[in-house]
Design a protein around this motif. Structure first.
Motif, PDB file in Angstrom:
ATOM      1  N   ILE A   1      32.894  26.827 -52.165  1.00 21.70           N
ATOM      2  CA  ILE A   1      32.458  27.116 -53.530  1.00 21.70           C
ATOM      3  C   ILE A   1      32.202  28.621 -53.620  1.00 21.70           C
ATOM      4  CG2 ILE A   1      30.700  26.686 -55.286  1.00 21.70           C
ATOM      5  CD1 ILE A   1      30.188  23.981 -53.848  1.00 21.70           C
ATOM      6  N   ALA A   2      32.783  29.263 -54.591  1.00 19.35           N
ATOM      7  CA  ALA A   2      32.731  30.721 -54.678  1.00 19.35           C
ATOM      8  C   ALA A   2      31.322  31.233 -54.969  1.00 19.35           C
ATOM      9  CB  ALA A   2      33.691  31.206 -55.765  1.00 19.35           C
ATOM     10  N   ALA A   3      31.061  32.447 -54.502  1.00 16.07           N
ATOM     11  CA  ALA A   3      29.825  33.150 -54.851  1.00 16.07           C
ATOM     12  C   ALA A   3      29.997  33.785 -56.237  1.00 16.07           C
ATOM     13  CB  ALA A   3      29.532  34.222 -53.808  1.00 16.07           C
TER      14      ALA A   3
ATOM     15  N   GLU B   1      23.493  29.661 -56.294  1.00 17.14           N
ATOM     16  CA  GLU B   1      22.715  29.024 -57.351  1.00 17.14           C
ATOM     17  C   GLU B   1      22.714  27.503 -57.189  1.00 17.14           C
ATOM     18  OE1 GLU B   1      24.984  30.510 -60.554  1.00 17.14           O
ATOM     19  OE2 GLU B   1      24.200  32.561 -60.420  1.00 17.14           O
ATOM     20  N   LEU B   2      23.869  26.947 -56.835  1.00 16.08           N
ATOM     21  CA  LEU B   2      23.976  25.501 -56.673  1.00 16.08           C
ATOM     22  C   LEU B   2      23.115  25.017 -55.521  1.00 16.08           C
ATOM     23  CD1 LEU B   2      25.379  22.871 -57.569  1.00 16.08           C
ATOM     24  CD2 LEU B   2      27.215  23.411 -55.948  1.00 16.08           C
TER      25      LEU B   2
ATOM     26  N   ALA C   1      31.126  40.486 -49.091  1.00 14.99           N
ATOM     27  CA  ALA C   1      29.779  40.233 -49.607  1.00 14.99           C
ATOM     28  C   ALA C   1      29.720  38.926 -50.383  1.00 14.99           C
ATOM     29  CB  ALA C   1      29.328  41.395 -50.492  1.00 14.99           C
ATOM     30  N   GLY C   2      30.577  37.978 -50.006  1.00 15.18           N
ATOM     31  CA  GLY C   2      30.547  36.658 -50.625  1.00 15.18           C
ATOM     32  C   GLY C   2      29.546  35.762 -49.933  1.00 15.18           C
ATOM     33  N   ALA C   3      29.803  34.472 -49.940  1.00 13.25           N
ATOM     34  CA  ALA C   3      28.863  33.494 -49.394  1.00 13.25           C
ATOM     35  C   ALA C   3      28.558  33.763 -47.930  1.00 13.25           C
ATOM     36  CB  ALA C   3      29.430  32.091 -49.575  1.00 13.25           C
ATOM     37  N   ALA C   4      29.595  33.887 -47.107  1.00 11.41           N
ATOM     38  CA  ALA C   4      29.385  34.093 -45.679  1.00 11.41           C
ATOM     39  C   ALA C   4      28.738  35.447 -45.405  1.00 11.41           C
ATOM     40  CB  ALA C   4      30.713  33.975 -44.935  1.00 11.41           C
ATOM     41  N   GLY C   5      29.232  36.496 -46.060  1.00 11.06           N
ATOM     42  CA  GLY C   5      28.686  37.824 -45.835  1.00 11.06           C
ATOM     43  C   GLY C   5      27.211  37.915 -46.188  1.00 11.06           C
TER      44      GLY C   5
END
Length: 404
Positions: free
Chosen positions: A140-142, A147-148, A196-200
């Motif tokens: 699921i994208a950042a 938020e979810l 800098a997404g979910a994993a980052g």
């Protein structure tokens, strides 16, 4: 030659999925071969089970599949490095994850894929929660994933976004052992995170102890995070529009460096890539401190190939792939984390449980080597070790549920 091998893998995978029409199916635990057996498994006998659970809903853990079942939920908005391919196209990945849950941890997992990326589906997840002992959020994208996950923390069962926390757990474990091999002090590390997404975001928080009790884990010296706009720093224009990048900007890059990824990597000890293929070059690796550690985790194609990184002077290189040494993949973490959580009917997954999982993974490799800083993914004993550590941490942190 390598390109040919990749094509063979992709073609064979396509044929395997076509032949079997997917990778998982449901089997019955009990026989239903006569009327008596039917009356026990279904009506009228099942009414007594319903009455017990109505009296105490926690008894669903005792009498139903809930105690050993999780939902794998995705909207297909950030699948591997393929991007927003939607719920239908995400099904094969979720099936694969369900397969790993079953094979490695004995957990029954169901893929549940939502098709519309723009739909808010937190309420839908809450409404199906009674069936499951845990929820694994996936691909699921950042910033939607943040938020979810936050909105689901109070539903009474563990909810974990694996792209965030599964990855951060494995990266911490890998980094602890890489430090043993290179003789670097964890607390002295200067790290660049590419992505800098979910994993980052999750890796940054764990390695920098942002939001974590400092008694649980040490903090590295500093982290510089780069996204498509270059180095994130607290004064960067537009940073206030994204509260998650604002947190990164406020808590990292203590010297307030600016510029590109190439500039960020100069003098760094570690580079962790969770972004896109080919973005790290050999010259960037050569600009780092002596014996740099490179974790290039974009998949299926990493930010830099291991051979290129090693030739440029890297001491240790890890990727997310199984065909290279040092596979750093969240599949090492999530089966054991959820196994441990389910074993104590946990209400949530605490920071203590995540840190315990990382140390269990690192500790499983007693003598880490340059080409072996983590155990193999398909080793079931690894799951057992992680699950035990997670269960104990769940009890210690007050997340375990007592069932009569």
């Amino acid at each position: 030659m390598n390109r040919g091998k990749k094509k063979d893998v992709y073609a064979e995978s396509l044929e395997l999925h076509r032949k079997h029409q997917g990778k998982i199916e449901i089997h019955s635990k009990v026989p239903v071969t006569n009327r008596r057996e039917l009356s026990l498994a279904y009506t009228p006998g099942v009414a007594s089970v319903c009455r017990e659970i109505y009296r105490d809903k926690d008894l669903a853990y005792k009498y139903t599949m809930k105690a050993n079942t999780i939902a794998i939920i995705s909207d297909g908005s950030r699948v591997l490095s393929l991007g927003n391919i939607g719920g239908y196209a995400a099904i094969p990945v979720m099936e694969g994850k369900a397969l790993l849950f079953k094979k490695l941890a004995g957990i029954d997992a169901f893929p549940i894929c939502f098709e519309n990326y723009h739909t808010e589906f937190a309420d839908d997840i809450k409404n199906i929660a009674p069936v499951f002992g845990g929820i694994a959020l996936e691909d699921i994208a950042a910033p939607k994933c943040f938020e979810l996950e936050e909105s689901l923390q109070g539903i009474g069962i563990p909810v974990m976004h694996d792209d965030q926390h599964g990855t951060s757990v494995v990266v911490l474990a890998a980094l602890l052992n890489a430090c043993k091999v290179t003789k670097k002090r964890f607390e002295d590390l200067n790290i660049v995170i590419c992505g800098a997404g979910a994993a980052g975001f999750a890796i940054t928080r764990m390695l920098k102890c942002i939001g974590y009790d400092p008694n649980l884990c040490s903090s590295v010296n500093d982290i510089i995070v780069c996204d498509t706009g270059g180095i994130i720093h607290r004064h960067r224009e537009g940073l206030y529009a994204n509260k998650y990048k604002f947190i990164i900007g406020a808590e990292t890059n203590l010297t307030e460096r600016t510029g590109t990824l190439a500039e960020a990597m100069k003098g760094a000890d570690v580079c962790i890539g969770v972004s896109v293929p080919g973005i790290i070059t050999a010259s960037m690796v050569r600009s780092m401190n002596k014996d740099p550690i490179i974790f290039a985790l974009a998949h299926p194609v990493p930010e830099i190939l291991p051979g290129d990184a090693l030739q440029a002077g890297a001491a240790i290189v890890g990727t997310g792939r199984s065909d290279f040494p040092n596979q750093i993949n969240y599949a090492l973490a999530f089966p054991g984390i959820f196994r441990g959580a389910l074993d104590v009917c946990a209400t949530r997954i605490s920071d203590e449980m995540k840190v315990a999982a990382a140390h269990a993974l690192a500790g499983y490799v007693r003598r880490p080597q340059k080409d072996r800083i983590l155990p193999q993914i398909l080793n079931r004993n690894v799951v057992t070790a992680v699950a035990k550590a997670v269960s104990e941490a769940a009890v210690a942190s007050g997340c375990a549920r007592q069932i009569e």
